[in-house]
Write an enzyme that holds these catalytic residues in place. Sequence first.
Site, mmCIF file in Angstrom:
data_model
loop_
_atom_site.group_PDB
_atom_site.id
_atom_site.type_symbol
_atom_site.label_atom_id
_atom_site.label_comp_id
_atom_site.label_asym_id
_atom_site.label_seq_id
_atom_site.Cartn_x
_atom_site.Cartn_y
_atom_site.Cartn_z
ATOM 1 N N LEU A 1 -30.123 -5.405 11.442
ATOM 2 C CA LEU A 1 -29.591 -6.332 10.359
ATOM 3 C C LEU A 1 -28.009 -6.472 10.320
ATOM 4 O O LEU A 1 -27.426 -5.687 10.778
ATOM 5 C CB LEU A 1 -29.915 -5.693 8.856
ATOM 6 C CG LEU A 1 -29.635 -6.524 7.596
ATOM 7 C CD1 LEU A 1 -30.517 -6.426 6.580
ATOM 8 C CD2 LEU A 1 -28.289 -5.958 7.394
ATOM 9 N N HIS A 2 -27.724 -7.752 10.303
ATOM 10 C CA HIS A 2 -26.152 -8.227 10.216
ATOM 11 C C HIS A 2 -26.207 -9.280 9.550
ATOM 12 O O HIS A 2 -26.904 -10.033 9.690
ATOM 13 C CB HIS A 2 -25.724 -8.389 11.807
ATOM 14 C CG HIS A 2 -26.745 -9.252 12.324
ATOM 15 N ND1 HIS A 2 -28.054 -8.844 13.118
ATOM 16 C CD2 HIS A 2 -26.391 -10.610 12.968
ATOM 17 C CE1 HIS A 2 -28.393 -10.019 13.811
ATOM 18 N NE2 HIS A 2 -27.598 -11.112 13.647
ATOM 19 N N GLN A 3 -25.005 -9.398 8.552
ATOM 20 C CA GLN A 3 -24.918 -10.412 7.980
ATOM 21 C C GLN A 3 -23.624 -11.492 8.601
ATOM 22 O O GLN A 3 -22.657 -10.978 8.916
ATOM 23 C CB GLN A 3 -24.168 -9.978 6.425
ATOM 24 C CG GLN A 3 -23.666 -11.003 5.601
ATOM 25 C CD GLN A 3 -24.130 -11.164 4.368
ATOM 26 O OE1 GLN A 3 -25.189 -11.420 3.925
ATOM 27 N NE2 GLN A 3 -23.555 -10.564 3.216
#
Length: 173
Positions: free
Chosen positions: A130-132
């Site tokens: 996950l990465h924003q």
Amino acid sequence: MDSDGLERLWTPYRMAYISGQDRPPEGYDTPTGCPFCRAPSDGSEASLVVARGERVFVVLNRYPYNPGHLLVCLYRHVADYTDLDEAETAELAHLTQTAMRVIREVSGAHGFNIGMNQGAVAGAGIASHLHQHVVPRWGGDTNFMPVIGLTKVLPQVLRDTRDLLSKAWPNGA
Ligand SMILES: [Zn+2]
């Protein structure tokens, strides 16, 4: 011109990623091949880590859509937003806010695109970690940095941008 051709014209440096020439032999999705698992321990000059929190770190996207395009990542190799615990969720939000403040301070960004692509079907390049995305936007967007010759100068531009953001990052935030 089709839209793909336009993207290739304006973001030529993304092609190294899209065409897979930077892809590790084991693939991006295993922890050993995962760039977001490797980035925090990469002490080299090429490391693009901007800030390190307790559970979350911030790294400059090597394949940016715009200058200063940051990724707010967990240290933990976890794919789904609903799998984050409370502390991880809070720190992800907090460092996203700090990223916006820092980018505004150093570049005067007019706006941002912020968000997560959940799953390959939704456009996540590395779906398993996950990465924003924090993508600064300017009116016109292309005036901020000369586009011609970008492929050649990008590694230096990325390092300079990382240094700029890192220096502006508040201590303990
Ligand atoms: Zn990972």
